[in-house]
Design an enzyme around this catalytic site. Structure first.
Site, mmCIF file in Angstrom:
data_model
loop_
_atom_site.group_PDB
_atom_site.id
_atom_site.type_symbol
_atom_site.label_atom_id
_atom_site.label_comp_id
_atom_site.label_asym_id
_atom_site.label_seq_id
_atom_site.Cartn_x
_atom_site.Cartn_y
_atom_site.Cartn_z
ATOM 1 N N CYS A 163 -18.876 -13.181 7.914
ATOM 2 C CA CYS A 163 -17.735 -12.580 8.579
ATOM 3 C C CYS A 163 -18.052 -11.460 9.569
ATOM 4 C CB CYS A 163 -16.729 -12.115 7.534
ATOM 5 S SG CYS A 163 -15.102 -11.954 8.229
ATOM 6 N N LYS A 216 -23.386 -9.754 1.832
ATOM 7 C CA LYS A 216 -22.837 -9.228 3.081
ATOM 8 C C LYS A 216 -23.258 -7.777 3.323
ATOM 9 C CE LYS A 216 -18.390 -8.894 5.521
ATOM 10 N NZ LYS A 216 -16.922 -9.191 5.380
ATOM 11 N N GLU A 275 -16.029 -17.641 3.549
ATOM 12 C CA GLU A 275 -16.258 -16.379 2.818
ATOM 13 C C GLU A 275 -15.209 -16.265 1.713
ATOM 14 O OE1 GLU A 275 -14.779 -13.005 4.974
ATOM 15 O OE2 GLU A 275 -16.136 -11.588 3.956
HETATM 16 N N1 ING Z 1 -12.946 -9.570 8.278
HETATM 17 C C1 ING Z 1 -12.790 -9.111 9.591
HETATM 18 C C2 ING Z 1 -13.860 -9.594 10.557
HETATM 19 O O1 ING Z 1 -14.834 -8.925 10.858
HETATM 20 C C3 ING Z 1 -12.307 -7.260 11.051
HETATM 21 C C4 ING Z 1 -12.617 -7.641 9.652
HETATM 22 C C5 ING Z 1 -11.302 -7.899 11.755
HETATM 23 C C6 ING Z 1 -13.023 -6.278 11.635
HETATM 24 C C7 ING Z 1 -11.032 -7.532 13.065
HETATM 25 C C8 ING Z 1 -12.768 -5.907 12.951
HETATM 26 C C9 ING Z 1 -11.760 -6.540 13.667
HETATM 27 O O2 ING Z 1 -13.639 -10.671 11.063
HETATM 28 C C10 ING Z 1 -13.981 -9.477 7.439
HETATM 29 N N2 ING Z 1 -13.794 -9.974 6.209
HETATM 30 O O3 ING Z 1 -15.049 -8.957 7.758
#
Ligand code: ING
Length: 314
Positions: A172, A127, A47
């Site tokens: 992601c 996304k 990503e």
């Molecule tokens: N990054 C993270 C993900 O979903 C996140 C954001 C991290 C959300 C940890 C919740 C907990 O892996 C992205 N870019 O979505």
């Protein structure tokens, strides 16, 4: 019957603010060549592969923000990646930030594309599940401003016939939502590819660090098994200007088993010969959707966004 596709996940180590796109593309091409040398026919990049994970920064100036976005794909710096992939006859998936003029206005998305062996973009996904927040949060060590810098994707969860199978793309945070994999599963997807940038610790809640990696794999393993599909996930990993991102890039079989996993938090290629028919027995028995799903009982999933608990009682 077996229908093999040799797939690689090309994990990308840190991309710092000072790293220009040309230097990153050189790294991507090196990973592509390494994967091809190992027999890979499809390479999954991560990503937002061309820049640092800029949603961690508060920026008030739109020109400063837009410097992280691509106006064209391929663009001047990424053309070299398309050319090399075409020369090698390798398909690839690439995540980046997209600035587009559509419907007479400027749109900004967090997309990923699937490019076939001939260098043609056969699919684009924008996304949908944007995590984090839209407002500036001054009292935390880093921001997560995807809701501010990107619009919610408007292309849906789509599967395409490409690379000799039925391919799906998500990005992601999408991997944490079962709806992502199910909508792709309802299209018969055989391999879901995705990239992720996941901070090494959760600023929103003081949780043990080991849970980042556990949750990273949990959702994808479940999604793979519950839809009888391969999942190939490439991380952006390591410390970007002092901000940690988890690695854990992996290739997951339709059984839910991790068959290959990155060891480092740097540029690293992992690969596996994926039998695209392996999920058939899962799709025709335990998760035979036509035979077993009861959609008349699933209405809340699309009728309701948040939680509505039962009334009354103690
Ligand atoms: N990054 C993270 C993900 O979903 C996140 C954001 C991290 C959300 C940890 C919740 C907990 O892996 C992205 N870019 O979505």
């Amino acid at each position: 019957m077996a229908r093999y596709l040799k797939v690689a996940a090309a994990q990308l180590g840190p991309v710092h603010l000072a790293d220009d796109r040309a230097s990153v593309v050189r790294r991507l091409i090196a990973l592509l060549c390494e994967a091809h040398a190992g027999g890979a026919e499809l390479v999954v990049f991560t990503e937002l592969a061309l820049t640092t994970f800029f949603p961690r920064y508060w920026m008030g100036d739109q020109a400063e923000i837009d410097a992280f976005f691509e106006r064209r794909m391929p663009g001047p710096e990424t053309q070299a990646l398309f050319d090399e992939a075409k020369r090698l006859g390798v398909g690839f998936h690439l995540g980046y930030a997209e600035l587009a003029r559509e419907g007479g206005r400027t749109r900004r998305f967090n997309p990923a594309i699937l490019v076939d062996r001939g260098g043609e973009i056969v699919g684009k996904y924008r996304k949908i599940h944007l995590p984090g927040h839209a407002e500036h949060r001054p009292n935390v060590p880093f921001q997560h401003l995807e809701k501010r810098y990107f619009e919610v994707g408007d292309l849906g969860f789509r599967a395409w016939r490409a690379m000799g199978g039925i391919m799906g793309v998500c990005i992601c945070n999408d991997r944490r939502w079962p709806e992502t994999f199910r909508v792709l599963g309802l299209q018969g997807v055989e391999l879901v590819m995705l990239g992720y940038n996941t901070p090494s610790f959760n600023v929103a809640h003081d949780e043990p660090v080991h849970l980042r990696m556990f949750h990273n794999h949990l959702g994808m393993q479940a999604g793979a098994y519950q839809n009888g599909t391969w999942v190939v996930a490439a991380a952006k990993a390591g410390e970007e200007d002092g901000h940690g991102l988890i690695g854990g890039s992996c290739i997951i079989a339709p059984t839910g088993e991790i068959v290959a996993r990155a060891l480092s938090e740097d540029d690293e290629v992992i690969a596996y010969a994926c039998d695209l028919d392996l999920g058939d027995y899962i799709k025709s028995t335990i998760f035979n959707f036509e035979q077993h799903r009861r959609i008349e009982h699933y209405g809340l999933i699309t009728r309701q966004t948040g939680v509505v608990p039962p009334e009354g009682g103690e």
